[in-house]
Design a protein around this motif. Sequence first.
Motif, PDB file in Angstrom:
ATOM      1  N   GLY A  35       0.788  -1.220   0.000  1.00 44.83           N
ATOM      2  CA  GLY A  35       0.000   0.000   0.000  1.00 44.83           C
ATOM      3  C   GLY A  35       0.822   1.273   0.000  1.00 44.83           C
ATOM      4  N   GLU A  36       2.142   1.157   0.160  1.00 49.67           N
ATOM      5  CA  GLU A  36       2.994   2.348   0.181  1.00 49.67           C
ATOM      6  C   GLU A  36       3.156   2.896  -1.240  1.00 49.67           C
ATOM      7  OE1 GLU A  36       7.423   3.749   1.786  1.00 49.67           O
ATOM      8  OE2 GLU A  36       6.560   1.811   2.368  1.00 49.67           O
ATOM      9  N   VAL A  37       3.003   4.196  -1.387  1.00 49.48           N
ATOM     10  CA  VAL A  37       3.064   4.844  -2.703  1.00 49.48           C
ATOM     11  C   VAL A  37       4.516   5.103  -3.078  1.00 49.48           C
ATOM     12  CG1 VAL A  37       2.449   6.892  -4.037  1.00 49.48           C
ATOM     13  CG2 VAL A  37       0.799   5.897  -2.441  1.00 49.48           C
ATOM     14  N   LEU A  38       4.899   4.649  -4.250  1.00 50.58           N
ATOM     15  CA  LEU A  38       6.249   4.876  -4.755  1.00 50.58           C
ATOM     16  C   LEU A  38       6.316   6.169  -5.563  1.00 50.58           C
ATOM     17  CD1 LEU A  38       9.161   3.849  -5.186  1.00 50.58           C
ATOM     18  CD2 LEU A  38       8.318   2.593  -7.182  1.00 50.58           C
ATOM     19  N   MET A  39       5.279   6.456  -6.347  1.00 53.40           N
ATOM     20  CA  MET A  39       5.257   7.661  -7.168  1.00 53.40           C
ATOM     21  C   MET A  39       3.833   8.152  -7.314  1.00 53.40           C
ATOM     22  SD  MET A  39       6.450  10.110  -8.909  1.00 53.40           S
ATOM     23  CE  MET A  39       8.156   9.658  -8.654  1.00 53.40           C
ATOM     24  N   SER A  40       3.634   9.470  -7.200  1.00 53.43           N
ATOM     25  CA  SER A  40       2.317  10.080  -7.365  1.00 53.43           C
ATOM     26  C   SER A  40       2.253  10.835  -8.686  1.00 53.43           C
ATOM     27  CB  SER A  40       2.032  11.052  -6.207  1.00 53.43           C
ATOM     28  OG  SER A  40       2.041  10.383  -4.965  1.00 53.43           O
ATOM     29  N   ILE A  41       1.051  11.015  -9.203  1.00 56.23           N
ATOM     30  CA  ILE A  41       0.869  11.768 -10.440  1.00 56.23           C
ATOM     31  C   ILE A  41       1.316  13.210 -10.215  1.00 56.23           C
ATOM     32  CG2 ILE A  41      -0.853  12.687 -12.047  1.00 56.23           C
ATOM     33  CD1 ILE A  41      -2.418  10.111 -11.674  1.00 56.23           C
ATOM     34  N   GLY A  42       2.124  13.711 -11.140  1.00 62.75           N
ATOM     35  CA  GLY A  42       2.655  15.061 -11.025  1.00 62.75           C
ATOM     36  C   GLY A  42       3.967  15.137 -10.289  1.00 62.75           C
TER      37      GLY A  42
END
Length: 210
Positions: A35-42
């Motif tokens: 569930g950990e985010v590696l990359m977000s949009i933008g």
Amino acid sequence: MSNIVEELTKTFPEFSTELKSEIVKQGRLMHLKAGEVLMSIGGEFRTIPLITSGAIKVMREDEDGRELFLYYLRPGQTCAMSLNCFMLSKPSEVYAVAEEETTIIALKAENIGSWLEKFPDWRAFVIGTFQLRFHEMLSTIDGIAFRQLDARLLEFLKEKAAVMGTKTIITTHQDLADHLNSTREVISRLLKILEKKGEIELGRNKITLV
């Protein structure tokens, strides 16, 4: 706990000794929780991930926040989108999240350009990454344009099961609807149809492939 040399040797045996040595000097191990985010949009790409264990889910999102699943990153792979955005100096157009506990080797993005000329095996790896994702993107487009949603749903479940290494998938109908850009009601109806066909067994927040 394994070190970066062990992870490289195990997961990227095709890399030359010279390239591995450079990765060891420039890279670092990162451990991501499910569930950990590696990359977000933008976001800006400062690192390029080499996946050594686990799985990363890559998604698109429209202006209304609706999600569309693109592909999984598995051990021995990297992200074509991150390579492309970095080379074009563009912000991320996708977001990536760990599907399960995942280990990556994070490379400093500014190194990868010079490596294309310096290391033929790195160049072949990058070209192979783009080719793989291109074919997967075509498959996704074909699925949206030509295949019925029930077939896309079953294919997604099979791919998710393969990534997780189990026939029982822990998920909700709403999560599936988000991934396939549909509604929970439609997905629930299709799941019941697939169960009647003997393709799956439904449980509380879980689906088992038969």
